[in-house]
Design a protein around this motif. Structure first.
Motif, PDB file in Angstrom:
ATOM      1  N   ARG A 127      35.498  42.079  35.476  1.00 15.21           N
ATOM      2  CA  ARG A 127      36.115  41.438  36.630  1.00 15.21           C
ATOM      3  C   ARG A 127      37.632  41.569  36.496  1.00 15.21           C
ATOM      4  O   ARG A 127      38.171  41.642  35.386  1.00 15.21           O
ATOM      5  CB  ARG A 127      35.725  39.985  36.796  1.00 15.21           C
ATOM      6  N   CYS A 128      38.290  41.630  37.637  1.00 18.93           N
ATOM      7  CA  CYS A 128      39.747  41.730  37.674  1.00 18.93           C
ATOM      8  C   CYS A 128      40.323  40.429  38.235  1.00 18.93           C
ATOM      9  O   CYS A 128      39.805  39.879  39.198  1.00 18.93           O
ATOM     10  CB  CYS A 128      40.189  42.916  38.522  1.00 18.93           C
ATOM     11  N   GLY A 129      41.387  39.964  37.603  1.00 18.08           N
ATOM     12  CA  GLY A 129      42.035  38.746  38.061  1.00 18.08           C
ATOM     13  C   GLY A 129      41.362  37.497  37.553  1.00 18.08           C
ATOM     14  O   GLY A 129      40.226  37.526  37.073  1.00 18.08           O
ATOM     15  N   ALA A 130      42.089  36.403  37.648  1.00 19.52           N
ATOM     16  CA  ALA A 130      41.578  35.115  37.178  1.00 19.52           C
ATOM     17  C   ALA A 130      40.920  34.344  38.311  1.00 19.52           C
ATOM     18  O   ALA A 130      41.239  34.557  39.484  1.00 19.52           O
ATOM     19  CB  ALA A 130      42.719  34.291  36.590  1.00 19.52           C
ATOM     20  N   PRO A 131      40.025  33.443  37.993  1.00 21.61           N
ATOM     21  CA  PRO A 131      39.369  32.641  39.035  1.00 21.61           C
ATOM     22  C   PRO A 131      40.294  31.561  39.568  1.00 21.61           C
ATOM     23  O   PRO A 131      41.253  31.152  38.908  1.00 21.61           O
ATOM     24  CB  PRO A 131      38.184  32.027  38.287  1.00 21.61           C
ATOM     25  N   GLU A 132      39.996  31.112  40.777  1.00 19.85           N
ATOM     26  CA  GLU A 132      40.671  29.930  41.301  1.00 19.85           C
ATOM     27  C   GLU A 132      39.974  28.694  40.724  1.00 19.85           C
ATOM     28  O   GLU A 132      38.764  28.561  40.825  1.00 19.85           O
ATOM     29  CB  GLU A 132      40.608  29.910  42.827  1.00 19.85           C
ATOM     30  N   GLU A 241      44.303  32.824  30.062  1.00 23.08           N
ATOM     31  CA  GLU A 241      44.657  34.172  29.642  1.00 23.08           C
ATOM     32  C   GLU A 241      45.452  34.895  30.726  1.00 23.08           C
ATOM     33  O   GLU A 241      46.372  35.665  30.430  1.00 23.08           O
ATOM     34  CB  GLU A 241      43.391  34.958  29.290  1.00 23.08           C
ATOM     35  N   ALA A 242      45.107  34.650  31.989  1.00 20.79           N
ATOM     36  CA  ALA A 242      45.844  35.281  33.089  1.00 20.79           C
ATOM     37  C   ALA A 242      47.300  34.839  33.084  1.00 20.79           C
ATOM     38  O   ALA A 242      48.206  35.629  33.384  1.00 20.79           O
ATOM     39  CB  ALA A 242      45.184  34.954  34.420  1.00 20.79           C
ATOM     40  N   ARG A 243      47.533  33.580  32.736  1.00 20.91           N
ATOM     41  CA  ARG A 243      48.915  33.099  32.653  1.00 20.91           C
ATOM     42  C   ARG A 243      49.684  33.782  31.527  1.00 20.91           C
ATOM     43  O   ARG A 243      50.923  33.791  31.521  1.00 20.91           O
ATOM     44  CB  ARG A 243      48.926  31.573  32.465  1.00 20.91           C
ATOM     45  N   LEU A 244      48.954  34.368  30.584  1.00 13.33           N
ATOM     46  CA  LEU A 244      49.585  35.098  29.482  1.00 13.33           C
ATOM     47  C   LEU A 244      49.671  36.596  29.767  1.00 13.33           C
ATOM     48  O   LEU A 244      50.050  37.364  28.882  1.00 13.33           O
ATOM     49  CB  LEU A 244      48.800  34.846  28.186  1.00 13.33           C
ATOM     50  N   GLY A 245      49.280  37.001  30.982  1.00 13.06           N
ATOM     51  CA  GLY A 245      49.457  38.395  31.389  1.00 13.06           C
ATOM     52  C   GLY A 245      48.203  39.232  31.475  1.00 13.06           C
ATOM     53  O   GLY A 245      48.278  40.427  31.774  1.00 13.06           O
ATOM     54  N   ILE A 246      47.036  38.634  31.246  1.00 10.67           N
ATOM     55  CA  ILE A 246      45.794  39.405  31.305  1.00 10.67           C
ATOM     56  C   ILE A 246      45.357  39.568  32.770  1.00 10.67           C
ATOM     57  O   ILE A 246      45.316  38.600  33.525  1.00 10.67           O
ATOM     58  CB  ILE A 246      44.689  38.719  30.489  1.00 10.67           C
ATOM     59  N   LYS A 247      45.011  40.807  33.131  1.00  7.18           N
ATOM     60  CA  LYS A 247      44.612  41.113  34.503  1.00  7.18           C
ATOM     61  C   LYS A 247      43.159  41.576  34.614  1.00  7.18           C
ATOM     62  O   LYS A 247      42.577  41.531  35.702  1.00  7.18           O
ATOM     63  CB  LYS A 247      45.528  42.198  35.072  1.00  7.18           C
ATOM     64  N   LEU A 266      30.163  34.255  38.302  1.00 13.12           N
ATOM     65  CA  LEU A 266      31.575  34.119  37.946  1.00 13.12           C
ATOM     66  C   LEU A 266      32.374  35.349  38.386  1.00 13.12           C
ATOM     67  O   LEU A 266      33.474  35.591  37.898  1.00 13.12           O
ATOM     68  CB  LEU A 266      31.717  33.908  36.438  1.00 13.12           C
ATOM     69  N   ASP A 267      31.782  36.127  39.309  1.00  7.62           N
ATOM     70  CA  ASP A 267      32.437  37.281  39.933  1.00  7.62           C
ATOM     71  C   ASP A 267      32.605  38.473  39.000  1.00  7.62           C
ATOM     72  O   ASP A 267      33.465  39.331  39.226  1.00  7.62           O
ATOM     73  CB  ASP A 267      33.799  36.900  40.536  1.00  7.62           C
ATOM     74  N   PHE A 268      31.788  38.564  37.970  1.00  8.27           N
ATOM     75  CA  PHE A 268      31.746  39.779  37.168  1.00  8.27           C
ATOM     76  C   PHE A 268      30.828  40.785  37.841  1.00  8.27           C
ATOM     77  O   PHE A 268      29.808  40.417  38.441  1.00  8.27           O
ATOM     78  CB  PHE A 268      31.239  39.485  35.752  1.00  8.27           C
ATOM     79  N   LYS A 269      31.194  42.055  37.754  1.00  8.94           N
ATOM     80  CA  LYS A 269      30.390  43.145  38.296  1.00  8.94           C
ATOM     81  C   LYS A 269      29.795  43.952  37.140  1.00  8.94           C
ATOM     82  O   LYS A 269      30.465  44.177  36.133  1.00  8.94           O
ATOM     83  CB  LYS A 269      31.240  44.064  39.181  1.00  8.94           C
ATOM     84  N   THR A 270      28.567  44.388  37.316  1.00  3.32           N
ATOM     85  CA  THR A 270      27.917  45.182  36.274  1.00  3.32           C
ATOM     86  C   THR A 270      28.411  46.620  36.328  1.00  3.32           C
ATOM     87  O   THR A 270      28.263  47.297  37.348  1.00  3.32           O
ATOM     88  CB  THR A 270      26.391  45.152  36.435  1.00  3.32           C
TER      89      THR A 270
END
Length: 282
Positions: A127-132, A241-247, A266-270
């Protein structure tokens, strides 16, 4: 599927569809190999003790001194023809370490000969990006483990043993913070706990390089399952982790556990399904 060119609508013929499908497959294959290398590099010095690469790009075998599970003692096939030509050497590498040969490849790879039997599978998910995050109060306080604090390390490793070993690990079993990824891989390991009044109730690990993170060790104790703590540690951990720069995040589901639907929520894609194989006895 409809293609548009110069404001004209073009219905693709079978050749176009085949080309598109081929390109999608190639992209998935390339991404799988990239993440496989990331996974191996990240776990080197932790659960992976030895890496053996075979000639002609046949594939790579990894071995663990502390773990006997096939997930950590396995040959990842890259080129099946080259691998089959070197099968004797691959068998030898397993034998000298007291391991039984296990081969692994994505589900859409060329099939192994009929005398190889699949015995398990797992999913590679991205998945790309952090969740809301929800506006509600989280069910715990997320805390990053301080590797220099012995009590912090002990709390994480103890919960890991409770979650994944029911409190009774095999002799010599590895724990996540007794070692770190190889410094040559330029990885950063961050481990997080979900603290509740009664103590830690959830854990998660991220091994990061650049803007990508591999997720490991997601879990909650048996007595607290079914309360949404697993989803919460995933969401709050990824947000931190996204706040630390992970995309970009990826994970590998545990072998033969039906976890794909959980991570899809959780919006992960296979990306691909991987299969484990053993050669039938002659």
């Amino acid at each position: 599927m409809i293609l548009r060119q110069n404001n004209a609508t073009i219905l693709p013929n079978s050749y176009h569809i085949q080309q598109i499908n081929h390109e999608i497959k190639m992209d998935h294959t390339k991404e799988f190999k990239k993440l496989l290398n990331f996974h191996i590099d990240a776990q080197r010095g932790m659960f992976i003790s030895k890496i053996v690469r075979f000639k002609d790009k046949a594939g790579v075998a990894v071995f663990s001194h502390s773990e006997s599970d096939p997930s950590w003692n396995i040959f990842y096939v890259n080129d099946l023809t080259a691998a089959l030509a070197q099968e004797k050497e691959i068998v030898t590498q397993f034998a000298v370490r007291g391991r039984h040969p296990v081969w692994y490849q994505p589900n859409d790879a060329p099939p192994l000969p009929s005398n190889w039997t699949p015995f398990g599978s797992d999913c590679w998910m991205v998945r790309c990006g952090a969740p809301e995050l929800p506006a509600t109060t989280p069910p715990f306080t997320l805390r990053q483990v301080d590797h220099s604090n012995p009590s912090d390390v002990a709390a994480f490793n103890s919960l890991y043993i409770d979650v994944f070993w029911d409190g009774h690990p095999d002799p010599g079993a590895a724990t996540p913070i007794n070692s770190e990824p190889s410094a040559a891989g330029n990885f950063t390991a961050r481990h997080w706990l979900g603290d509740a009044p009664q103590g830690p109730v959830a854990l998660i690990s991220f091994l990061t390089r650049g803007d990508t993170a591999a997720i490991y060790n997601v879990g909650t104790p048996l007595a607290t399952r079914g309360r949404g703590l697993g989803s919460a540690i995933m969401n709050y951990g990824m947000a931190a982790e996204a706040r630390l720069g992970i995309k970009k995040f990826f994970l590998i589901t545990e072998r033969d556990l039906p976890l794909e639907p959980f991570y899809r929520r959780l919006d992960f894609k296979t990306l691909t399904l991987g299969r484990y194989y053993r050669r039938d006895k002659a």
